[in-house]
Design a protein around this motif. Structure first.
Motif, PDB file in Angstrom:
ATOM      1  N   ARG A 210      20.475  12.027  28.883  1.00  0.00           N
ATOM      2  CA  ARG A 210      19.119  12.431  29.234  1.00  0.00           C
ATOM      3  C   ARG A 210      18.189  12.294  28.028  1.00  0.00           C
ATOM      4  N   ALA A 211      18.680  12.610  26.840  1.00  0.00           N
ATOM      5  CA  ALA A 211      17.854  12.451  25.639  1.00  0.00           C
ATOM      6  C   ALA A 211      17.539  10.974  25.408  1.00  0.00           C
ATOM      7  N   TRP A 212      18.526  10.110  25.662  1.00  0.00           N
ATOM      8  CA  TRP A 212      18.319   8.665  25.510  1.00  0.00           C
ATOM      9  C   TRP A 212      17.244   8.178  26.473  1.00  0.00           C
ATOM     10  N   VAL A 213      17.320   8.652  27.715  1.00  0.00           N
ATOM     11  CA  VAL A 213      16.344   8.240  28.723  1.00  0.00           C
ATOM     12  C   VAL A 213      14.960   8.795  28.383  1.00  0.00           C
ATOM     13  N   ASN A 214      14.907  10.049  27.971  1.00  0.00           N
ATOM     14  CA  ASN A 214      13.623  10.683  27.664  1.00  0.00           C
ATOM     15  C   ASN A 214      12.894   9.964  26.536  1.00  0.00           C
ATOM     16  N   GLU A 215      13.643   9.566  25.518  1.00  0.00           N
ATOM     17  CA  GLU A 215      13.012   8.907  24.368  1.00  0.00           C
ATOM     18  C   GLU A 215      12.353   7.595  24.786  1.00  0.00           C
ATOM     19  N   ARG A 216      13.037   6.836  25.614  1.00  0.00           N
ATOM     20  CA  ARG A 216      12.489   5.542  26.037  1.00  0.00           C
ATOM     21  C   ARG A 216      11.410   5.690  27.097  1.00  0.00           C
ATOM     22  N   ALA A 217      11.553   6.691  27.944  1.00  0.00           N
ATOM     23  CA  ALA A 217      10.502   6.938  28.929  1.00  0.00           C
ATOM     24  C   ALA A 217       9.208   7.362  28.245  1.00  0.00           C
ATOM     25  N   GLU A 218       9.336   8.111  27.174  1.00  0.00           N
ATOM     26  CA  GLU A 218       8.148   8.510  26.418  1.00  0.00           C
ATOM     27  C   GLU A 218       7.494   7.294  25.770  1.00  0.00           C
ATOM     28  N   GLY A 219       8.338   6.375  25.267  1.00  0.00           N
ATOM     29  CA  GLY A 219       7.792   5.145  24.702  1.00  0.00           C
ATOM     30  C   GLY A 219       7.072   4.312  25.748  1.00  0.00           C
ATOM     31  N   MET A 220       7.583   4.282  26.986  1.00  0.00           N
ATOM     32  CA  MET A 220       6.935   3.542  28.059  1.00  0.00           C
ATOM     33  C   MET A 220       5.596   4.163  28.430  1.00  0.00           C
ATOM     34  N   ARG A 221       5.539   5.485  28.453  1.00  0.00           N
ATOM     35  CA  ARG A 221       4.273   6.155  28.770  1.00  0.00           C
ATOM     36  C   ARG A 221       3.232   5.917  27.678  1.00  0.00           C
ATOM     37  N   ALA A 222       3.699   5.864  26.433  1.00  0.00           N
ATOM     38  CA  ALA A 222       2.767   5.697  25.321  1.00  0.00           C
ATOM     39  C   ALA A 222       2.310   4.247  25.160  1.00  0.00           C
ATOM     40  N   GLU A 223       3.203   3.295  25.452  1.00  0.00           N
ATOM     41  CA  GLU A 223       2.877   1.877  25.241  1.00  0.00           C
ATOM     42  C   GLU A 223       3.275   1.040  26.460  1.00  0.00           C
ATOM     43  N   PRO A 224       2.587   1.183  27.571  1.00  0.00           N
ATOM     44  CA  PRO A 224       2.944   0.386  28.763  1.00  0.00           C
ATOM     45  C   PRO A 224       2.757  -1.110  28.554  1.00  0.00           C
ATOM     46  N   ARG A 225       1.767  -1.494  27.749  1.00  0.00           N
ATOM     47  CA  ARG A 225       1.548  -2.914  27.497  1.00  0.00           C
ATOM     48  C   ARG A 225       2.720  -3.525  26.731  1.00  0.00           C
ATOM     49  N   ARG A 226       3.260  -2.779  25.797  1.00  0.00           N
ATOM     50  CA  ARG A 226       4.426  -3.266  25.050  1.00  0.00           C
ATOM     51  C   ARG A 226       5.621  -3.438  25.976  1.00  0.00           C
ATOM     52  N   PHE A 227       5.766  -2.539  26.935  1.00  0.00           N
ATOM     53  CA  PHE A 227       6.864  -2.672  27.883  1.00  0.00           C
ATOM     54  C   PHE A 227       6.685  -3.919  28.748  1.00  0.00           C
ATOM     55  N   SER A 228       5.446  -4.223  29.129  1.00  0.00           N
ATOM     56  CA  SER A 228       5.192  -5.447  29.889  1.00  0.00           C
ATOM     57  C   SER A 228       5.581  -6.680  29.070  1.00  0.00           C
ATOM     58  N   LEU A 229       5.271  -6.663  27.779  1.00  0.00           N
ATOM     59  CA  LEU A 229       5.634  -7.782  26.903  1.00  0.00           C
ATOM     60  C   LEU A 229       7.147  -7.913  26.789  1.00  0.00           C
ATOM     61  N   LEU A 230       7.835  -6.780  26.648  1.00  0.00           N
ATOM     62  CA  LEU A 230       9.291  -6.818  26.556  1.00  0.00           C
ATOM     63  C   LEU A 230       9.922  -7.335  27.843  1.00  0.00           C
ATOM     64  N   LEU A 231       9.338  -6.972  28.982  1.00  0.00           N
ATOM     65  CA  LEU A 231       9.838  -7.496  30.251  1.00  0.00           C
ATOM     66  C   LEU A 231       9.734  -9.022  30.291  1.00  0.00           C
ATOM     67  N   ALA A 232       8.605  -9.540  29.817  1.00  0.00           N
ATOM     68  CA  ALA A 232       8.420 -10.998  29.807  1.00  0.00           C
ATOM     69  C   ALA A 232       9.398 -11.667  28.845  1.00  0.00           C
ATOM     70  N   VAL A 233       9.596 -11.061  27.671  1.00  0.00           N
ATOM     71  CA  VAL A 233      10.489 -11.649  26.675  1.00  0.00           C
ATOM     72  C   VAL A 233      11.928 -11.671  27.174  1.00  0.00           C
ATOM     73  N   TRP A 234      12.380 -10.545  27.720  1.00  0.00           N
ATOM     74  CA  TRP A 234      13.765 -10.483  28.186  1.00  0.00           C
ATOM     75  C   TRP A 234      13.973 -11.286  29.459  1.00  0.00           C
ATOM     76  N   ALA A 235      12.939 -11.479  30.254  1.00  0.00           N
ATOM     77  CA  ALA A 235      13.060 -12.342  31.434  1.00  0.00           C
ATOM     78  C   ALA A 235      13.395 -13.768  31.007  1.00  0.00           C
ATOM     79  N   GLN A 236      12.756 -14.248  29.938  1.00  0.00           N
ATOM     80  CA  GLN A 236      13.030 -15.592  29.441  1.00  0.00           C
ATOM     81  C   GLN A 236      14.471 -15.722  28.963  1.00  0.00           C
ATOM     82  N   ARG A 237      15.005 -14.657  28.367  1.00  0.00           N
ATOM     83  CA  ARG A 237      16.368 -14.723  27.849  1.00  0.00           C
ATOM     84  C   ARG A 237      17.407 -14.598  28.956  1.00  0.00           C
ATOM     85  N   VAL A 238      17.179 -13.643  29.860  1.00  0.00           N
ATOM     86  CA  VAL A 238      18.169 -13.392  30.904  1.00  0.00           C
ATOM     87  C   VAL A 238      18.254 -14.555  31.880  1.00  0.00           C
ATOM     88  N   VAL A 239      17.105 -15.206  32.155  1.00  0.00           N
ATOM     89  CA  VAL A 239      17.111 -16.292  33.130  1.00  0.00           C
ATOM     90  C   VAL A 239      17.988 -17.457  32.656  1.00  0.00           C
TER      91      VAL A 239
END
Length: 352
Positions: A210-239
């Motif tokens: 739960r602490a692991w999830v909370n830390e990252r969820a807080e980062g998502m709330r604080a920087e949603p644009r960064r999370f969008s960028l990470l989604l795009a970056v990891w999409a290129q790698r996973v595909v």
């Protein structure tokens, strides 16, 4: 490093640009400047060095540079029609050694993949605010004021919590990172409430998970644009995992055919995925012009796969359809795991 796909595709695209040299600058019979072997053509047949005289005027050098940059390799003009109309023949020719006229499969796959991401991102971002405003019945003449009005209505809605308002605003702006972050935060809040209701004495002692999830969820709330960028970056790698996964699935379906190797399945996968990505890219471009009706083009995907598989593996209609069904089922299952992996990897990097 966040631009692996761009780097690989740029290096691959460079192979499509080749200087159109009609003849050598140095006459035949002249000793090669590198190994002194008498020249018989444009390149030295002993060491491979270009038979070129570099003592040239600035004007001639500039002319050759422009010609080298803008001249497309003729292989591209021959490969794409084959990929679209006769994919089975294209794959069979490559496996049979007839490769001089073809663009290398991996090069083509990487460049088309990058093109798909670029066009897809443009299509998703283009007119997002106008579309949401249109769905809300706003005026097309003044989309900015209508968007502000929609935001004001969300802010004034007393029946919505703060988290719900953030989710609604993210959806209005098509901010996918903020949308996922808001939903995750809302779910986390519900879990905390449930824990407090079931075990009030231990509500303060969060588990390591739960602490692991909370830390990252807080980062998502604080920087949603960064999370969008990470989604795009990891999409290129996973595909990129689509290639080995597809090849392994095909290998399992043809395990009894000793004349077909894993390399053959990789080439088939590169050609097939290149066409599917090219079809998606074309659909994105048409959708920006003619609207959702362009997505009907995706019906060409199974048709092309049938023609490609039957031609490349020389199988009959019934077996081709059966293998297509197995491939679709296995790819769906593998794709679900890849989707979860994609979200996990992007979410994991949101630690503060």
């Amino acid at each position: 490093m966040t631009n692996e796909l761009e780097t690989a595709a740029a290096a691959s695209a460079g192979g499509w640009l080749r200087f159109r040299r009609r003849q050598a600058d140095i006459p035949p019979g002249t000793p090669c400047a590198n190994c002194e072997t008498p020249l018989v053509g444009t390149y030295c047949h002993a060491c491979g060095q270009l038979a070129e005289d570099f003592h040239k005027s600035f004007w001639k050098l500039g002319k050759e540079a422009l010609e080298s940059f803008f001249h497309l390799d003729g292989r591209l003009a021959r490969t794409l029609p084959q990929l679209i109309l006769r994919p089975g023949r294209l794959t069979r020719d490559y496996l049979d050694g007839k490769r001089a006229f073809q663009v290398p499969p991996l090069r083509m796959f990487l460049v088309i993949l990058l093109l798909t991401f670029v066009v897809g991102q443009c299509a998703l971002n283009r007119g997002s605010a106008d579309e949401f405003v249109g769905q809300a019945g706003a005026s097309a003449a003044d989309p900015r004021s209508a968007l502000d009005q929609a935001r004001a209505e969300i802010a004034a809605d007393e029946s919505m919590t703060e988290e719900e308002k953030r989710i609604a605003e993210a959806a209005l702006e098509r901010n996918w990172g903020g949308l996922v972050a808001g939903i995750t935060a809302a779910r986390e809040a519900d879990q905390i409430v449930e824990q407090q209701a079931t075990d009030p004495a231990d509500s303060e002692n969060l588990t390591a998970f739960r602490a692991w999830v909370n830390e990252r969820a807080e980062g998502m709330r604080a920087e949603p644009r960064r999370f969008s960028l990470l989604l795009a970056v990891w999409a290129q790698r996973v595909v990129m995992l689509l290639l080995p996964v597809s090849a392994l699935i095909l290998a399992c379906m043809f395990f009894w055919r000793r004349e077909v190797f894993l390399f053959d399945h990789l080439i088939f996968s590169m050609h097939s995925l290149s066409f599917q990505l090219l079809l998606i890219t074309t659909t994105f471009l048409l959708a920006m012009g003619i609207g959702p009706v362009a997505w009907s083009l995706l019906w060409l995907s199974p048709v092309h796969l049938f023609v490609h598989m039957r031609g490349a593996y020389a199988s009959n209609t019934a077996m081709t359809l059966l293998r297509m069904f197995v491939l679709f089922t296995a790819t769906t299952i593998a794709g679900s795991f890849m989707l979860l992996l994609w979200l996990f990897l992007a979410f994991n990097e949101m630690a503060s």
